[in-house]
Design an enzyme around this catalytic site. Structure first.
Site, short mmCIF file in Angstrom:
data_model
loop_
_atom_site.label_atom_id
_atom_site.label_comp_id
_atom_site.label_asym_id
_atom_site.label_seq_id
_atom_site.Cartn_x
_atom_site.Cartn_y
_atom_site.Cartn_z
CD GLU A 257 -2.02 2.54 1.41
OE1 GLU A 257 -2.53 3.05 0.74
OE2 GLU A 257 -0.95 2.81 2.01
CG ASN B 209 -5.70 8.52 0.29
OD1 ASN B 209 -4.49 8.20 0.09
ND2 ASN B 209 -6.59 7.66 0.05
CG ASP C 224 -4.14 5.34 -2.40
OD1 ASP C 224 -3.43 5.84 -1.25
OD2 ASP C 224 -4.96 4.45 -2.46
CG ASN C 225 -0.24 6.57 -0.21
OD1 ASN C 225 -0.66 6.82 0.64
ND2 ASN C 225 -0.12 5.04 -0.41
#
Length: 356
Positions: free
Chosen positions: A55, A225, A270-271
């Site tokens: 992740e 996020n 996301d990241n």
């Protein structure tokens, strides 16, 4: 004056209209109608030993890459629901790097370890600290570790909990015991999380934490996020997942943040990783969020990697570096670079290493 049946009809029309608007808005925020074609790099290889997620990825200047694996997240599929989470280590200076699991010191609850976002910090004495967002029993904590390179282990230093950190997603370390963290939801109950997303509430935020002070420093996101900081420490970048955008903030000496601008990217970011030498942003993205949530084996969730150059300029350059339809990797959550190597991680699936 409308009769009773007319009022009932108007109520149902109004209710249907509101539901339609909410549903349309939700589909837009999920990029549910987006179609995309694969765009792959020529020299990429799946990383052996990563099957159940990667992740988040953070990399030390010496090429040691830390990878959080095994996340179980509400509403997202897990390919190994009974396997505990772990932190993996890869040495990117090796010719054929392979991930190994880092041992964690006794006394830490490994059985409920559920790692999410991570961030590294190098202290004045060269001690390496690893901050890990953890969701034991679907709660949110931040775990602080010290990395011991000699025996590839992590010494657990402390667990951080706070009422202003109810739904932590990602984290960026600012010191040996301080950080910024994103809360990706306002509510913590699953049904209210779905309602929050459906209604498009912008109630999520960024929080500053230190042992002496905890405070909200930014708010108004659909779902805050990924978060990261510029190499000079002057600017902070926040990914708004359902806002399909990157928010840029100026960081002040008192740790408050001033919003500078918002960069739309038309994908679910996301990241965020930052190249320490160029300042470029590398984004792990979900090109169609509906596919990620539904996870239909006949219509797999894809992956997308974006690179942003000149993020602080008037005209940043956004380049689509990699796109996959799910046949190679599903649910891209992070992209990070080191010495012409690109690592692409996923929420629950495999990981890829590419030569740039």
């Amino acid at each position: 004056m409308l009769d009773y049946m007319g009022q009932v009809l108007l109520f149902h029309i109004s209710h249907f209209k509101s539901t339609f608007i909410f549903a349309f808005s939700s589909r837009h925020r999920l990029c549910a109608s987006r179609e995309y074609k694969p765009k792959r790099l020529t020299n990429c290889h799946l990383i052996k030993g990563i099957e159940t997620g990667s992740e988040d990825i953070d990399i030390l200047p010496n090429g040691l890459a830390f990878i959080s694996s095994g996340l179980k997240y509400p509403g997202i599929v897990s390919l190994a629901p009974n396997k505990r989470g772990e932190i993996l280590l890869m040495d990117l200076k090796e010719d054929n790097p392979r991930p190994v699991e880092l041992r964690i010191s006794r006394g830490f609850d490994l059985a409920s370890f559920n790692p999410h976002g991570i961030s590294l910090y190098i202290g004045d004495d060269d001690t390496v600290y690893l901050f890990v967002v953890n969701h034991p029993h679907q709660k949110s904590t931040v775990e602080l570790f010290k990395f011991v390179e000699d025996d590839n282990s992590l010494v657990h230093l402390k667990t951080i909990k706070h009422e202003l950190l109810p739904s932590v997603n990602d984290i960026v370390a600012l010191g040996p015991d301080s950080f910024y963290a994103t809360n990706d939801h306002y509510f913590t109950e699953l049904i209210l999380i779905y309602l929050e997303t459906f209604l498009g509430l912008t109630w999520t935020n960024v929080v500053y934490y230190s042992p002496k002070e905890v405070k909200e420093v930014a708010s108004g996101f659909y779902s805050a996020n990924g978060i990261n900081i510029s190499p000079d420490g002057k600017y902070v970048y926040v990914a708004d997942l359902f806002g399909l955008s990157i928010h840029i903030f100026e960081k002040h000496e008192n740790l408050s943040l001033t919003p500078l601008k918002v960069l739309p990217v038309d994908t679910l970011v996301d990241n965020i990783s930052v190249d320490p030498s160029t300042g470029d942003l590398w984004l792990g993205c979900h090109p169609n969020g509906m596919k990620l949530i539904s996870h239909d084996p006949e219509n797999l969730p894809g992956s997308e990697v974006l690179r942003i150059q000149g993020i602080l300029s008037e005209k940043p350059v956004v380049t689509q570096v990699y796109v996959d339809d799910g046949s190679v990797i599903q649910g891209c959550s992070v992209a990070n670079v080191y010495d012409n190597q690109l690592l692409i991680g996923t929420v629950f699936h495999r990981a890829l290493r590419c030569e740039l």
